[in-house]
Write a protein that holds these residues in place. Sequence first.
Motif, mmCIF file in Angstrom:
data_model
loop_
_atom_site.group_PDB
_atom_site.id
_atom_site.type_symbol
_atom_site.label_atom_id
_atom_site.label_comp_id
_atom_site.label_asym_id
_atom_site.label_seq_id
_atom_site.Cartn_x
_atom_site.Cartn_y
_atom_site.Cartn_z
ATOM 1 N N ALA A 89 0.858 -1.187 0.000
ATOM 2 C CA ALA A 89 0.000 0.000 0.000
ATOM 3 C C ALA A 89 0.890 1.231 0.000
ATOM 4 N N TYR A 90 0.673 2.118 -0.956
ATOM 5 C CA TYR A 90 1.492 3.334 -0.993
ATOM 6 C C TYR A 90 0.656 4.541 -0.570
ATOM 7 N N ALA A 91 1.220 5.308 0.348
ATOM 8 C CA ALA A 91 0.564 6.500 0.894
ATOM 9 C C ALA A 91 1.510 7.669 0.689
ATOM 10 N N ILE A 92 1.511 8.205 -0.524
ATOM 11 C CA ILE A 92 2.480 9.245 -0.879
ATOM 12 C C ILE A 92 1.802 10.580 -1.165
ATOM 13 N N GLY A 93 0.600 10.741 -0.617
ATOM 14 C CA GLY A 93 -0.086 12.013 -0.738
ATOM 15 C C GLY A 93 -1.301 11.956 -1.642
#
Length: 348
Positions: free
Chosen positions: A265-269
């Motif tokens: 899961a990527y949470a980069i904005g």
Amino acid sequence: MKFYICREKAEPKPFKIAIIGAGPAGLTAAGYLACRGYEVHVYEKMPEGGGMVAFAIPEVRIPIKAVREGVKDLERLGVHFHFRTKVVYDSPRELGDEWAEHFVSLERLLSEFDALLIATGAWKPRKLKVPGVELPGVYDALTLLHHIKMARIGYYPWERVPDLKGRHVVIIGAGYTAVDVAIEARLLGAEKVTMAYRRSLEHSYAKTEIRKLISEGVEFIEYATPVRILGEKRAQGVEFAKTRIVEGSVVTTDERFILDADVVAYAIGQLPTSPIREVVCANEEILKEAGIFFAGDVVAPRNIGTAMREGRAKAKEIEEWLFNKAPRRVFPVPVTAKLISSVVNGKC
């Protein structure tokens, strides 16, 4: 959850205000303006109010019951809510659009209301641009959280949520969204949760929450940025490059390492989602002259408290503008529409 506390409602005033978006900023502004005696209408594409507080933040952090009570308080104050209604100008599709049953043009609101507050939030996740990101088992964090929360509060069947039980979940990022994914992953039975961040823990504004997660068994890796997702039929791991900070900037080194992963899961904005395309490029001061104001994540990412404070501040600004400008005479609707178009096209 109290979005606004009205001690005493003022006498009715001869102005109508439309608020687009029922997140913390929009709801706080609605409460202030309704308390001051204005007729306030809130347009929201989702089936109820709260924004990401209602539809993305884990239930263990902010229960939906508390959000609903806060919205009911505003209804009793006289705020008119138009749920499942999306306001459009040149909007692209975004998360949550499937709930919209009615569509209202921005031009129509400009013709019917004296002022307009856009508080539509940031519902478009930034895309991770590395090979393998399209593999099954890779999710943007916002969509993942949204699906989990919608299942928890009864809008989605649990079949729409990936099975995390016994899995190794690797989370890319170290903000509050990444923290929320880690919380939900553990609640859903993940065997192992690893967070990776391109800077140090001290650089994260969610470091207090992350330290708590570390104490509970979440692994945290500093100075690492993904370069590709590994796997053939689905995600099986992530290759990272080590980073270092040079004069405040992140620099990728040649050193690599691999983490096994079942789910990534990527949470980069997130990116603002306004009914005016690329509104972040527009001249906000010029739009204000047309009676169009902005608050909350649609301007820049905020936490809940900051968004609520800004919603109140913008509501006061709207009130001051209404009494100083005579809006309908300053910018008739056709002129306003042309103004928006010229600002957007000239800046973006």
